[in-house]
Motif scaffolding. Structure first.
Motif, PDB file in Angstrom:
ATOM      1  N   PHE A   1       0.841  -1.189   0.000  1.00 37.52           N
ATOM      2  CA  PHE A   1       0.000   0.000   0.000  1.00 37.52           C
ATOM      3  C   PHE A   1       0.884   1.251   0.000  1.00 37.52           C
ATOM      4  CE2 PHE A   1      -2.890   3.014   2.290  1.00 37.52           C
ATOM      5  CZ  PHE A   1      -4.022   2.894   1.502  1.00 37.52           C
ATOM      6  N   ALA A   2       1.897   1.271   0.865  1.00 31.13           N
ATOM      7  CA  ALA A   2       2.811   2.419   0.953  1.00 31.13           C
ATOM      8  C   ALA A   2       3.636   2.561  -0.324  1.00 31.13           C
ATOM      9  CB  ALA A   2       3.720   2.265   2.169  1.00 31.13           C
ATOM     10  N   ALA A   3       4.090   1.449  -0.886  1.00 35.88           N
ATOM     11  CA  ALA A   3       4.876   1.509  -2.127  1.00 35.88           C
ATOM     12  C   ALA A   3       4.045   2.106  -3.262  1.00 35.88           C
ATOM     13  CB  ALA A   3       5.376   0.108  -2.499  1.00 35.88           C
TER      14      ALA A   3
ATOM     15  N   MET B   1       0.249   8.564  -8.108  1.00 38.00           N
ATOM     16  CA  MET B   1      -0.309   9.617  -7.255  1.00 38.00           C
ATOM     17  C   MET B   1      -0.408  10.985  -7.935  1.00 38.00           C
ATOM     18  SD  MET B   1      -1.128   8.113  -4.511  1.00 38.00           S
ATOM     19  CE  MET B   1      -1.375   9.491  -3.395  1.00 38.00           C
ATOM     20  N   ALA B   2      -0.205  11.042  -9.235  1.00 34.90           N
ATOM     21  CA  ALA B   2      -0.203  12.328  -9.952  1.00 34.90           C
ATOM     22  C   ALA B   2      -1.501  13.105  -9.773  1.00 34.90           C
ATOM     23  CB  ALA B   2       0.080  12.099 -11.430  1.00 34.90           C
ATOM     24  N   ASP B   3      -2.632  12.408  -9.674  1.00 36.93           N
ATOM     25  CA  ASP B   3      -3.916  13.108  -9.559  1.00 36.93           C
ATOM     26  C   ASP B   3      -4.175  13.680  -8.178  1.00 36.93           C
ATOM     27  OD1 ASP B   3      -4.232  10.437  -8.591  1.00 36.93           O
ATOM     28  OD2 ASP B   3      -6.397  10.656  -8.735  1.00 36.93           O
ATOM     29  N   LEU B   4      -3.363  13.302  -7.201  1.00 32.21           N
ATOM     30  CA  LEU B   4      -3.551  13.818  -5.837  1.00 32.21           C
ATOM     31  C   LEU B   4      -2.345  14.616  -5.349  1.00 32.21           C
ATOM     32  CD1 LEU B   4      -5.405  10.867  -4.089  1.00 32.21           C
ATOM     33  CD2 LEU B   4      -6.324  13.041  -4.868  1.00 32.21           C
ATOM     34  N   GLY B   5      -1.622  15.219  -6.266  1.00 31.04           N
ATOM     35  CA  GLY B   5      -0.533  16.104  -5.887  1.00 31.04           C
ATOM     36  C   GLY B   5       0.802  15.424  -5.688  1.00 31.04           C
ATOM     37  N   GLY B   6       0.912  14.160  -5.975  1.00 32.56           N
ATOM     38  CA  GLY B   6       2.191  13.459  -5.867  1.00 32.56           C
ATOM     39  C   GLY B   6       2.217  12.461  -4.730  1.00 32.56           C
ATOM     40  N   PRO B   7       3.345  11.802  -4.583  1.00 28.73           N
ATOM     41  CA  PRO B   7       3.483  10.722  -3.604  1.00 28.73           C
ATOM     42  C   PRO B   7       3.243  11.191  -2.164  1.00 28.73           C
ATOM     43  CG  PRO B   7       5.429  10.864  -5.009  1.00 28.73           C
ATOM     44  CD  PRO B   7       4.579  12.051  -5.311  1.00 28.73           C
ATOM     45  N   ILE B   8       2.878  10.225  -1.324  1.00 24.86           N
ATOM     46  CA  ILE B   8       2.777  10.491   0.110  1.00 24.86           C
ATOM     47  C   ILE B   8       3.760   9.580   0.834  1.00 24.86           C
ATOM     48  CG2 ILE B   8       0.404  11.335   0.007  1.00 24.86           C
ATOM     49  CD1 ILE B   8      -0.541   8.614   1.060  1.00 24.86           C
ATOM     50  N   ASP B   9       4.193  10.007   2.009  1.00 30.01           N
ATOM     51  CA  ASP B   9       5.176   9.235   2.762  1.00 30.01           C
ATOM     52  C   ASP B   9       4.525   8.077   3.519  1.00 30.01           C
ATOM     53  OD1 ASP B   9       4.014  10.278   5.105  1.00 30.01           O
ATOM     54  OD2 ASP B   9       5.557  11.821   5.328  1.00 30.01           O
ATOM     55  N   ARG B  10       5.354   7.256   4.146  1.00 26.05           N
ATOM     56  CA  ARG B  10       4.858   6.057   4.824  1.00 26.05           C
ATOM     57  C   ARG B  10       3.896   6.401   5.957  1.00 26.05           C
ATOM     58  NH1 ARG B  10       5.819   0.395   4.925  1.00 26.05           N
ATOM     59  NH2 ARG B  10       4.296  -0.354   6.418  1.00 26.05           N
ATOM     60  N   THR B  11       4.181   7.442   6.713  1.00 31.92           N
ATOM     61  CA  THR B  11       3.311   7.832   7.813  1.00 31.92           C
ATOM     62  C   THR B  11       1.921   8.196   7.291  1.00 31.92           C
ATOM     63  OG1 THR B  11       5.195   8.600   9.114  1.00 31.92           O
ATOM     64  CG2 THR B  11       3.028   9.433   9.754  1.00 31.92           C
ATOM     65  N   SER B  12       1.861   8.971   6.221  1.00 34.12           N
ATOM     66  CA  SER B  12       0.579   9.354   5.636  1.00 34.12           C
ATOM     67  C   SER B  12      -0.141   8.152   5.026  1.00 34.12           C
ATOM     68  CB  SER B  12       0.781  10.423   4.562  1.00 34.12           C
ATOM     69  OG  SER B  12       1.314  11.599   5.128  1.00 34.12           O
ATOM     70  N   SER B  13       0.617   7.257   4.415  1.00 36.32           N
ATOM     71  CA  SER B  13       0.026   6.049   3.844  1.00 36.32           C
ATOM     72  C   SER B  13      -0.579   5.178   4.939  1.00 36.32           C
ATOM     73  CB  SER B  13       1.084   5.271   3.057  1.00 36.32           C
ATOM     74  OG  SER B  13       0.531   4.098   2.524  1.00 36.32           O
ATOM     75  N   ASP B  14       0.154   4.996   6.030  1.00 34.69           N
ATOM     76  CA  ASP B  14      -0.372   4.196   7.149  1.00 34.69           C
ATOM     77  C   ASP B  14      -1.633   4.838   7.735  1.00 34.69           C
ATOM     78  OD1 ASP B  14       1.550   2.221   6.925  1.00 34.69           O
ATOM     79  OD2 ASP B  14       2.781   2.981   8.581  1.00 34.69           O
ATOM     80  N   ALA B  15      -1.640   6.172   7.837  1.00 33.19           N
ATOM     81  CA  ALA B  15      -2.826   6.873   8.360  1.00 33.19           C
ATOM     82  C   ALA B  15      -4.017   6.670   7.432  1.00 33.19           C
ATOM     83  CB  ALA B  15      -2.520   8.357   8.542  1.00 33.19           C
ATOM     84  N   LYS B  16      -3.767   6.688   6.120  1.00 36.83           N
ATOM     85  CA  LYS B  16      -4.832   6.467   5.150  1.00 36.83           C
ATOM     86  C   LYS B  16      -5.403   5.060   5.301  1.00 36.83           C
ATOM     87  CE  LYS B  16      -5.616   7.271   0.309  1.00 36.83           C
ATOM     88  NZ  LYS B  16      -5.240   8.427  -0.453  1.00 36.83           N
ATOM     89  N   LEU B  17      -4.529   4.072   5.414  1.00 43.96           N
ATOM     90  CA  LEU B  17      -4.996   2.692   5.592  1.00 43.96           C
ATOM     91  C   LEU B  17      -5.784   2.548   6.890  1.00 43.96           C
ATOM     92  CD1 LEU B  17      -5.123  -0.163   4.532  1.00 43.96           C
ATOM     93  CD2 LEU B  17      -2.895  -0.591   5.538  1.00 43.96           C
ATOM     94  N   ASP B  18      -5.328   3.196   7.948  1.00 48.45           N
ATOM     95  CA  ASP B  18      -6.058   3.161   9.223  1.00 48.45           C
ATOM     96  C   ASP B  18      -7.452   3.780   9.072  1.00 48.45           C
ATOM     97  OD1 ASP B  18      -3.910   1.905  10.465  1.00 48.45           O
ATOM     98  OD2 ASP B  18      -3.108   3.771  11.308  1.00 48.45           O
ATOM     99  N   ARG B  19      -7.578   4.860   8.266  1.00 45.04           N
ATOM    100  CA  ARG B  19      -8.896   5.462   8.000  1.00 45.04           C
ATOM    101  C   ARG B  19      -9.811   4.475   7.280  1.00 45.04           C
ATOM    102  NH1 ARG B  19      -5.899   9.850   6.584  1.00 45.04           N
ATOM    103  NH2 ARG B  19      -6.261   9.572   4.352  1.00 45.04           N
ATOM    104  N   TYR B  20      -9.259   3.732   6.342  1.00 43.28           N
ATOM    105  CA  TYR B  20     -10.056   2.745   5.611  1.00 43.28           C
ATOM    106  C   TYR B  20     -10.563   1.662   6.565  1.00 43.28           C
ATOM    107  CZ  TYR B  20      -8.259   4.699   1.217  1.00 43.28           C
ATOM    108  OH  TYR B  20      -7.950   5.523   0.171  1.00 43.28           O
TER     109      TYR B  20
END
Length: 182
Positions: free
Chosen positions: A25-27, A35-54
């Protein structure tokens, strides 16, 4: 999420999130093209937070984004119907179908196949009566998926919102014909 929830399609498995999905998921979120449509890549911390939201959204609403894997267990991306809180979105509280896939999974029809299964599941489990989808005007891949899913264009619901990087997300909105999934 419930560890035993699995939705099968002809070629795919939509699964509850597992800890083993975090790295893939983070990769995916670290890929600039994905991630071009959302302003570019996100870091691992943000990716983990996104998965936690899901995961949290599934616990609250019994629907969310699902991990999408090939039948042989290869992580391809995600698709699913996500509840969006009224306090954080221009459309107010709503359900949104969305997807994101690794570049290697593009062009195989996986987004359409998995999104269709996710919509069907959400309609059956939650009895909701409206689902929308939205994308940037230049996100042609997602707009084509919306067309293949039979979504209806709803220009009256288009919106703009600020992004975390200071940009503006100008969204075109489409609506799911729920009757197709009952």
């Amino acid at each position: 999420m419930d560890a035993d929830v699995e939705i099968r399609t002809a070629r795919l498995r939509l699964l509850s999130w597992r800890e083993s999905h975090r790295d893939a998921f983070a990769a995916m979120h670290a890929d600039p093209e994905v991630m071009a449509d959302l302003g570019g890549p996100i870091d691992r911390t943000s990716s983990d937070a996104k998965l936690d939201r899901y995961i949290d959204t599934y616990q609250r609403y019994r629907t969310s984004r699902w991990a999408v894997e090939s039948r042989d267990g290869r992580f391809l991306g995600y698709a699913g119907v996500m509840a969006r809180p009224a306090t954080t979105h221009p459309l107010g509280f709503h359900y949104e179908i969305g997807w994101r896939f690794n570049r290697t999974a593009w062009g195989h029809g996986y987004a359409t196949e998995s999104a269709s299964a996710a919509i069907e599941h959400a309609v059956r489990v939650t009895k909701l009566d409206a689902i929308v989808a939205y994308a940037l005007p230049d996100n042609l891949r997602s707009l084509k998926v919306m067309e293949r899913l039979g979504l209806l264009r709803r220009a009256d619901l288009d919106f703009s919102e600020a992004t975390e990087d200071g940009g503006i997300f100008e969204a075109l909105v489409w609506k799911v014909e729920i009757g197709r999934y009952r």
